[in-house]
Design a protein around this motif. Sequence first.
Motif, PDB file in Angstrom:
ATOM      1  N   HIS A 211      46.285   5.048  58.780  1.00 11.74           N
ATOM      2  CA  HIS A 211      46.126   3.625  58.485  1.00 11.74           C
ATOM      3  C   HIS A 211      46.409   2.717  59.684  1.00 11.74           C
ATOM      4  O   HIS A 211      45.869   1.611  59.744  1.00 11.74           O
ATOM      5  CB  HIS A 211      47.032   3.227  57.317  1.00 11.74           C
ATOM      6  N   ILE A 212      47.241   3.161  60.608  1.00 15.47           N
ATOM      7  CA  ILE A 212      47.629   2.282  61.722  1.00 15.47           C
ATOM      8  C   ILE A 212      46.923   2.646  63.021  1.00 15.47           C
ATOM      9  O   ILE A 212      46.520   1.774  63.791  1.00 15.47           O
ATOM     10  CB  ILE A 212      49.161   2.326  61.937  1.00 15.47           C
ATOM     11  N   PHE A 213      46.720   3.932  63.274  1.00 14.77           N
ATOM     12  CA  PHE A 213      46.181   4.371  64.570  1.00 14.77           C
ATOM     13  C   PHE A 213      44.737   4.844  64.467  1.00 14.77           C
ATOM     14  O   PHE A 213      44.258   5.561  65.342  1.00 14.77           O
ATOM     15  CB  PHE A 213      47.054   5.486  65.145  1.00 14.77           C
ATOM     16  N   ASP A 214      44.058   4.434  63.420  1.00 15.59           N
ATOM     17  CA  ASP A 214      42.667   4.845  63.243  1.00 15.59           C
ATOM     18  C   ASP A 214      41.758   3.949  64.077  1.00 15.59           C
ATOM     19  O   ASP A 214      41.054   3.086  63.557  1.00 15.59           O
ATOM     20  CB  ASP A 214      42.291   4.771  61.754  1.00 15.59           C
ATOM     21  N   MET A 215      41.819   4.154  65.389  1.00 16.88           N
ATOM     22  CA  MET A 215      41.044   3.338  66.326  1.00 16.88           C
ATOM     23  C   MET A 215      40.425   4.229  67.387  1.00 16.88           C
ATOM     24  O   MET A 215      41.034   5.206  67.836  1.00 16.88           O
ATOM     25  CB  MET A 215      41.958   2.296  66.988  1.00 16.88           C
ATOM     26  N   GLN A 216      39.192   3.942  67.740  1.00 10.78           N
ATOM     27  CA  GLN A 216      38.512   4.757  68.742  1.00 10.78           C
ATOM     28  C   GLN A 216      39.255   4.661  70.069  1.00 10.78           C
ATOM     29  O   GLN A 216      39.658   3.580  70.503  1.00 10.78           O
ATOM     30  CB  GLN A 216      37.066   4.310  68.914  1.00 10.78           C
ATOM     31  N   GLY A 217      39.420   5.802  70.690  1.00 11.07           N
ATOM     32  CA  GLY A 217      40.212   5.873  71.908  1.00 11.07           C
ATOM     33  C   GLY A 217      41.505   6.626  71.700  1.00 11.07           C
ATOM     34  O   GLY A 217      42.106   7.129  72.641  1.00 11.07           O
ATOM     35  N   ALA A 218      41.968   6.705  70.427  1.00 12.27           N
ATOM     36  CA  ALA A 218      43.194   7.430  70.102  1.00 12.27           C
ATOM     37  C   ALA A 218      42.851   8.829  69.597  1.00 12.27           C
ATOM     38  O   ALA A 218      41.963   8.994  68.756  1.00 12.27           O
ATOM     39  CB  ALA A 218      43.996   6.676  69.049  1.00 12.27           C
ATOM     40  N   VAL A 219      43.531   9.825  70.132  1.00 13.87           N
ATOM     41  CA  VAL A 219      43.345  11.214  69.717  1.00 13.87           C
ATOM     42  C   VAL A 219      44.714  11.769  69.313  1.00 13.87           C
ATOM     43  O   VAL A 219      45.665  11.690  70.096  1.00 13.87           O
ATOM     44  CB  VAL A 219      42.745  12.075  70.846  1.00 13.87           C
ATOM     45  N   PHE A 220      44.807  12.315  68.108  1.00 18.11           N
ATOM     46  CA  PHE A 220      46.037  12.947  67.644  1.00 18.11           C
ATOM     47  C   PHE A 220      45.803  14.443  67.483  1.00 18.11           C
ATOM     48  O   PHE A 220      44.818  14.861  66.856  1.00 18.11           O
ATOM     49  CB  PHE A 220      46.487  12.360  66.305  1.00 18.11           C
ATOM     50  N   ILE A 221      46.671  15.240  68.068  1.00 16.52           N
ATOM     51  CA  ILE A 221      46.666  16.681  67.870  1.00 16.52           C
ATOM     52  C   ILE A 221      47.952  17.038  67.134  1.00 16.52           C
ATOM     53  O   ILE A 221      49.052  16.868  67.674  1.00 16.52           O
ATOM     54  CB  ILE A 221      46.563  17.458  69.198  1.00 16.52           C
ATOM     55  N   LEU A 222      47.820  17.481  65.894  1.00 15.63           N
ATOM     56  CA  LEU A 222      48.966  17.767  65.034  1.00 15.63           C
ATOM     57  C   LEU A 222      49.211  19.271  65.008  1.00 15.63           C
ATOM     58  O   LEU A 222      48.461  20.020  64.370  1.00 15.63           O
ATOM     59  CB  LEU A 222      48.716  17.260  63.615  1.00 15.63           C
ATOM     60  N   ALA A 223      50.248  19.727  65.705  1.00 16.57           N
ATOM     61  CA  ALA A 223      50.589  21.150  65.732  1.00 16.57           C
ATOM     62  C   ALA A 223      51.524  21.453  64.571  1.00 16.57           C
ATOM     63  O   ALA A 223      52.636  20.918  64.510  1.00 16.57           O
ATOM     64  CB  ALA A 223      51.251  21.515  67.061  1.00 16.57           C
ATOM     65  N   ALA A 224      51.063  22.280  63.646  1.00 14.04           N
ATOM     66  CA  ALA A 224      51.858  22.535  62.446  1.00 14.04           C
ATOM     67  C   ALA A 224      51.402  23.818  61.773  1.00 14.04           C
ATOM     68  O   ALA A 224      50.261  24.266  61.952  1.00 14.04           O
ATOM     69  CB  ALA A 224      51.733  21.362  61.462  1.00 14.04           C
ATOM     70  N   ASP A 225      52.299  24.392  61.016  1.00 10.92           N
ATOM     71  CA  ASP A 225      51.963  25.509  60.138  1.00 10.92           C
ATOM     72  C   ASP A 225      51.308  24.923  58.896  1.00 10.92           C
ATOM     73  O   ASP A 225      51.945  24.192  58.131  1.00 10.92           O
ATOM     74  CB  ASP A 225      53.240  26.280  59.777  1.00 10.92           C
ATOM     75  N   ARG A 226      50.051  25.227  58.686  1.00 12.63           N
ATOM     76  CA  ARG A 226      49.300  24.616  57.597  1.00 12.63           C
ATOM     77  C   ARG A 226      49.950  24.884  56.239  1.00 12.63           C
ATOM     78  O   ARG A 226      49.977  24.012  55.370  1.00 12.63           O
ATOM     79  CB  ARG A 226      47.870  25.153  57.594  1.00 12.63           C
TER      80      ARG A 226
END
Length: 452
Positions: A211-226
Amino acid sequence: MGTSTFGDDDFFDLESFATRLEGFIATEHKFVEGGLVLGLSSSFGAGKTTFLDMWRHSLKSRDEAHHAPIVVSLNAWESDYWGDPLFAIISGLVDELDSLDLPTGGLKGAVRDFGWFATAIGSQVVAKVAGIDPIAAGGFAQQKRDEHEVRGQLFPDSFTVYRQRKNAMEALKQELIALVGDSEPKAWFLVDELDRCRPDYAITYLETIKHIFDMQGAVFILAADRLHLENSAKTAFGRDLNFDEYYRKFIHREVRLPPISDDGYIKMSRSYVAHYLEREGERFSRINLKDDQAEKISHFIGALRLTPRQVQEVFRILGHICAGPEDSRGRLLWCLGIASLLMSALKIGKPDIYRKLGSQSMDADEMLNFLRTKADDHVVEWWFSIILTGGGLTKSEDESEEDVMVRVGYCDSEGEYIGRDLGAYRQGWGFAGGQGRIRKIHNMIEGVEQWQ
């Protein structure tokens, strides 16, 4: 984007994976609306943190000519107790921008205003319900509230509160867009340890990104055990939650960290030998492994599919049971050294086999069948002979070690060896032979676990 450069520390052999992932990000961000979110999945201890550390170093080492992105490293678990992922993420971004001498005044002001605004709301709710104004309890806090009251007014109703909060959040988001918004992947947020967080915090973290960082230019890589994220979501929303559909709301693509290659296990084992067994002036190891022996051990550890964290634990155990004074360095008999490595690896990776060997209750055929699933045919007999001469297998009182070799097919009925002579192994255990040695190694490892 440039080429990934992990250097000599890439003993997981993940540089090529990072290069492919960077190429995917460079293309995929063009085909999503807003920010790009990737899930990097693997089990606990499989090397996600190490990979992110190497990848971050590689990304940050590039110059502007290679379009180096802004790289923000975030440990979600460390901020769990703060209770608000929004401020944790922004704090990491501000720290990185400050280190690059990029302007952050507008962002700091927006987040400060939003922070005091939220505090003022909380204060009024408590005051209305309990008759106590917690901010007014301290002069400093009172001063700050006065400074940051919105237009000098308190909020008279819920609708006004909602509108003011929405406006404050929008102002904050515009500041974020001004800093990281771009048609190219400009800011990469490498988020680790999300699967270790409290379920409600992990879910709030995902919602904040969406909701807050949903902007083009931002990339999130979420490292987690699914699996752990799925458990968190079902704890929050019920066991009937369709997690695949729920998770798809937040991420655009899920990728798995590749398994460690055989070469990776060899590199990792060599690195851990230097780190955990030998450290000049601090620890000396009595183990002296030849290159071919070290390679066999590395392949065996790889066949057990131990995670990097588990391999670390194997070498921590070895560091304790094989440490000695400097004049004993490298003087441990080779069968003792190999068996110590074997038992330490089994303790972590196959505790049932470890216990049977330690109690001399492992049947020869069962051991042989297990080894054939974990080692190449040409080294199965080598492992089996070490275990047999070390007293790890059960046999009848009138049965010799040679009789066991005949029974399992390594000697013919006339006693002629098809493979190796056991004499070399007995010498490798010492003058008295190896009977009972594996049990003693087992007891030493158990002593480490109990601080004996």
